[in-house]
Design a protein around this motif. Structure first.
Motif, PDB file in Angstrom:
ATOM      1  N   ALA A  14       8.739  77.930  23.496  1.00 42.42           N
ATOM      2  CA  ALA A  14       8.164  77.937  22.154  1.00 42.42           C
ATOM      3  C   ALA A  14       8.861  78.985  21.297  1.00 42.42           C
ATOM      4  O   ALA A  14       9.146  80.098  21.768  1.00 42.42           O
ATOM      5  CB  ALA A  14       6.675  78.221  22.232  1.00 42.42           C
ATOM      6  N   GLY A  15       9.138  78.611  20.064  1.00 40.29           N
ATOM      7  CA  GLY A  15       9.859  79.489  19.159  1.00 40.29           C
ATOM      8  C   GLY A  15      11.358  79.281  19.182  1.00 40.29           C
ATOM      9  O   GLY A  15      12.074  79.809  18.322  1.00 40.29           O
ATOM     10  N   GLY A  16      11.826  78.518  20.153  1.00 41.75           N
ATOM     11  CA  GLY A  16      13.259  78.285  20.285  1.00 41.75           C
ATOM     12  C   GLY A  16      13.756  77.147  19.427  1.00 41.75           C
ATOM     13  O   GLY A  16      13.008  76.577  18.622  1.00 41.75           O
ATOM     14  N   SER A  17      15.025  76.823  19.616  1.00 38.51           N
ATOM     15  CA  SER A  17      15.687  75.792  18.807  1.00 38.51           C
ATOM     16  C   SER A  17      16.455  74.821  19.691  1.00 38.51           C
ATOM     17  O   SER A  17      16.884  75.173  20.796  1.00 38.51           O
ATOM     18  CB  SER A  17      16.666  76.440  17.824  1.00 38.51           C
ATOM     19  N   LEU A  18      16.619  73.633  19.181  1.00 37.22           N
ATOM     20  CA  LEU A  18      17.477  72.617  19.794  1.00 37.22           C
ATOM     21  C   LEU A  18      18.125  71.820  18.679  1.00 37.22           C
ATOM     22  O   LEU A  18      17.551  71.686  17.584  1.00 37.22           O
ATOM     23  CB  LEU A  18      16.665  71.654  20.666  1.00 37.22           C
ATOM     24  N   ARG A  19      19.277  71.277  18.962  1.00 41.59           N
ATOM     25  CA  ARG A  19      19.895  70.345  18.034  1.00 41.59           C
ATOM     26  C   ARG A  19      20.121  69.021  18.746  1.00 41.59           C
ATOM     27  O   ARG A  19      20.831  68.959  19.757  1.00 41.59           O
ATOM     28  CB  ARG A  19      21.220  70.863  17.487  1.00 41.59           C
ATOM     29  N   LEU A  20      19.526  67.993  18.194  1.00 43.47           N
ATOM     30  CA  LEU A  20      19.729  66.647  18.703  1.00 43.47           C
ATOM     31  C   LEU A  20      20.843  65.972  17.925  1.00 43.47           C
ATOM     32  O   LEU A  20      21.030  66.225  16.737  1.00 43.47           O
ATOM     33  CB  LEU A  20      18.452  65.826  18.579  1.00 43.47           C
ATOM     34  N   GLY A  66      10.298  72.357   6.866  1.00 41.62           N
ATOM     35  CA  GLY A  66      10.599  73.781   6.936  1.00 41.62           C
ATOM     36  C   GLY A  66      11.085  74.235   8.296  1.00 41.62           C
ATOM     37  O   GLY A  66      11.575  75.363   8.437  1.00 41.62           O
ATOM     38  N   ARG A  67      10.960  73.384   9.305  1.00 44.30           N
ATOM     39  CA  ARG A  67      11.415  73.740  10.660  1.00 44.30           C
ATOM     40  C   ARG A  67      12.577  72.866  11.111  1.00 44.30           C
ATOM     41  O   ARG A  67      13.451  73.328  11.843  1.00 44.30           O
ATOM     42  CB  ARG A  67      10.266  73.598  11.664  1.00 44.30           C
ATOM     43  N   PHE A  68      12.564  71.592  10.732  1.00 40.67           N
ATOM     44  CA  PHE A  68      13.588  70.649  11.159  1.00 40.67           C
ATOM     45  C   PHE A  68      14.493  70.305   9.982  1.00 40.67           C
ATOM     46  O   PHE A  68      14.042  70.245   8.838  1.00 40.67           O
ATOM     47  CB  PHE A  68      12.953  69.346  11.663  1.00 40.67           C
ATOM     48  N   THR A  69      15.744  70.064  10.298  1.00 39.48           N
ATOM     49  CA  THR A  69      16.707  69.648   9.280  1.00 39.48           C
ATOM     50  C   THR A  69      17.525  68.484   9.802  1.00 39.48           C
ATOM     51  O   THR A  69      18.116  68.577  10.882  1.00 39.48           O
ATOM     52  CB  THR A  69      17.654  70.798   8.906  1.00 39.48           C
ATOM     53  N   ILE A  70      17.549  67.409   9.029  1.00 37.82           N
ATOM     54  CA  ILE A  70      18.361  66.239   9.391  1.00 37.82           C
ATOM     55  C   ILE A  70      19.626  66.266   8.547  1.00 37.82           C
ATOM     56  O   ILE A  70      19.597  66.622   7.361  1.00 37.82           O
ATOM     57  CB  ILE A  70      17.571  64.931   9.195  1.00 37.82           C
ATOM     58  N   SER A  71      20.732  65.883   9.156  1.00 38.10           N
ATOM     59  CA  SER A  71      21.999  65.825   8.438  1.00 38.10           C
ATOM     60  C   SER A  71      22.855  64.729   9.058  1.00 38.10           C
ATOM     61  O   SER A  71      22.569  64.267  10.168  1.00 38.10           O
ATOM     62  CB  SER A  71      22.721  67.176   8.497  1.00 38.10           C
ATOM     63  N   ARG A  72      23.877  64.333   8.321  1.00 39.35           N
ATOM     64  CA  ARG A  72      24.748  63.279   8.835  1.00 39.35           C
ATOM     65  C   ARG A  72      26.196  63.638   8.573  1.00 39.35           C
ATOM     66  O   ARG A  72      26.518  64.252   7.547  1.00 39.35           O
ATOM     67  CB  ARG A  72      24.395  61.916   8.241  1.00 39.35           C
ATOM     68  N   ASP A  73      27.046  63.228   9.495  1.00 49.33           N
ATOM     69  CA  ASP A  73      28.490  63.373   9.354  1.00 49.33           C
ATOM     70  C   ASP A  73      29.058  61.963   9.406  1.00 49.33           C
ATOM     71  O   ASP A  73      29.205  61.383  10.485  1.00 49.33           O
ATOM     72  CB  ASP A  73      29.042  64.242  10.484  1.00 49.33           C
ATOM     73  N   VAL A  79      24.422  61.570  13.377  1.00 45.16           N
ATOM     74  CA  VAL A  79      23.330  62.221  12.671  1.00 45.16           C
ATOM     75  C   VAL A  79      22.766  63.313  13.573  1.00 45.16           C
ATOM     76  O   VAL A  79      22.669  63.118  14.786  1.00 45.16           O
ATOM     77  CB  VAL A  79      22.234  61.216  12.284  1.00 45.16           C
ATOM     78  N   TYR A  80      22.384  64.410  12.963  1.00 44.08           N
ATOM     79  CA  TYR A  80      21.870  65.553  13.707  1.00 44.08           C
ATOM     80  C   TYR A  80      20.435  65.858  13.294  1.00 44.08           C
ATOM     81  O   TYR A  80      20.027  65.588  12.166  1.00 44.08           O
ATOM     82  CB  TYR A  80      22.740  66.789  13.438  1.00 44.08           C
ATOM     83  N   LEU A  81      19.708  66.416  14.214  1.00 48.14           N
ATOM     84  CA  LEU A  81      18.380  66.928  13.910  1.00 48.14           C
ATOM     85  C   LEU A  81      18.311  68.347  14.469  1.00 48.14           C
ATOM     86  O   LEU A  81      18.228  68.538  15.684  1.00 48.14           O
ATOM     87  CB  LEU A  81      17.286  66.057  14.527  1.00 48.14           C
ATOM     88  N   GLN A  82      18.385  69.314  13.567  1.00 47.85           N
ATOM     89  CA  GLN A  82      18.257  70.710  13.960  1.00 47.85           C
ATOM     90  C   GLN A  82      16.780  71.058  13.972  1.00 47.85           C
ATOM     91  O   GLN A  82      16.101  70.910  12.956  1.00 47.85           O
ATOM     92  CB  GLN A  82      18.998  71.613  12.973  1.00 47.85           C
ATOM     93  N   MET A  83      16.308  71.508  15.124  1.00 48.75           N
ATOM     94  CA  MET A  83      14.878  71.794  15.294  1.00 48.75           C
ATOM     95  C   MET A  83      14.708  73.278  15.597  1.00 48.75           C
ATOM     96  O   MET A  83      15.210  73.760  16.615  1.00 48.75           O
ATOM     97  CB  MET A  83      14.311  70.955  16.434  1.00 48.75           C
ATOM     98  N   ASN A  84      14.014  73.965  14.719  1.00 55.04           N
ATOM     99  CA  ASN A  84      13.770  75.386  14.880  1.00 55.04           C
ATOM    100  C   ASN A  84      12.273  75.653  15.022  1.00 55.04           C
ATOM    101  O   ASN A  84      11.448  74.802  14.701  1.00 55.04           O
ATOM    102  CB  ASN A  84      14.317  76.162  13.682  1.00 55.04           C
ATOM    103  N   SER A  85      11.949  76.841  15.484  1.00 56.17           N
ATOM    104  CA  SER A  85      10.547  77.251  15.630  1.00 56.17           C
ATOM    105  C   SER A  85       9.727  76.200  16.364  1.00 56.17           C
ATOM    106  O   SER A  85       8.643  75.816  15.936  1.00 56.17           O
ATOM    107  CB  SER A  85       9.935  77.537  14.248  1.00 56.17           C
ATOM    108  N   LEU A  86      10.251  75.743  17.460  1.00 57.12           N
ATOM    109  CA  LEU A  86       9.604  74.669  18.211  1.00 57.12           C
ATOM    110  C   LEU A  86       8.293  75.135  18.821  1.00 57.12           C
ATOM    111  O   LEU A  86       8.146  76.307  19.217  1.00 57.12           O
ATOM    112  CB  LEU A  86      10.536  74.153  19.293  1.00 57.12           C
ATOM    113  N   THR A  87       7.348  74.224  18.884  1.00 54.43           N
ATOM    114  CA  THR A  87       6.043  74.478  19.492  1.00 54.43           C
ATOM    115  C   THR A  87       5.804  73.419  20.562  1.00 54.43           C
ATOM    116  O   THR A  87       6.458  72.364  20.571  1.00 54.43           O
ATOM    117  CB  THR A  87       4.925  74.410  18.450  1.00 54.43           C
ATOM    118  N   PRO A  88       4.855  73.657  21.456  1.00 58.31           N
ATOM    119  CA  PRO A  88       4.545  72.645  22.478  1.00 58.31           C
ATOM    120  C   PRO A  88       4.167  71.293  21.876  1.00 58.31           C
ATOM    121  O   PRO A  88       4.374  70.256  22.520  1.00 58.31           O
ATOM    122  CB  PRO A  88       3.374  73.268  23.238  1.00 58.31           C
ATOM    123  N   GLU A  89       3.645  71.290  20.655  1.00 56.52           N
ATOM    124  CA  GLU A  89       3.280  70.032  19.999  1.00 56.52           C
ATOM    125  C   GLU A  89       4.501  69.197  19.632  1.00 56.52           C
ATOM    126  O   GLU A  89       4.372  68.021  19.291  1.00 56.52           O
ATOM    127  CB  GLU A  89       2.450  70.306  18.744  1.00 56.52           C
TER     128      GLU A  89
END
Length: 124
Positions: A14-20, A66-73, A79-89
């Motif tokens: 929790a609180g970490g980040s991942l990029r899909l 405010g936590r996730f950001t989608i972008s495309r190249d 397409v990317y999904l940057q996920m920050n401040s992750l929670t168990p939910e």
């Protein structure tokens, strides 16, 4: 044949980040909107974010604003999904999808093409 491959999931605290990432092929990538959905055990698939074709307008579920950001190249058809401040939910299988054909974007049946998902697990 339209192909969408999501990857980048994993286990994070929790609180970490991942990029899909979602690698796409088999269609004119520039012309298609791309979305990310997720499905937690026992729950319906829900829209997380999407990005329109060409202009690249972005839309987010309230739960991730405010936590996730989608972008495309477009050059990499990814397409990317940057996920920050992750929670168990946020724990769920995340899917990418292409071609939003009617409103609203957050309804899964309003998208035409789906890839296999990638599992994101957020530990407390």
């Amino acid at each position: 044949e339209v192909q969408l491959q999501a990857y980048g999931g994993g286990l994070v605290q929790a609180g970490g980040s991942l990029r899909l990432s979602c690698a796409a092929s088999g269609f004119s990538f520039d012309d298609y909107s791309i979305g990310w959905f997720r499905q937690a055990p026992g729950k319906e698939r829900e829209g997380v974010a999407c990005i329109s074709s060409r202009i690249g307008s972005t839309y987010y579920a309230n739960s991730v604003k405010g936590r996730f950001t989608i972008s495309r190249d477009n050059a990499k058809t990814t397409v990317y999904l940057q996920m920050n401040s992750l929670t168990p939910e946020d724990t769920a299988v995340y899917y990418c999808t292409a071609h939003w054909n009617r409103d609203p974007w957050w309804v899964a049946s309003n998208w035409d093409y789906w890839g296999k998902g990638t599992l994101v697990t957020v530990s407390s």
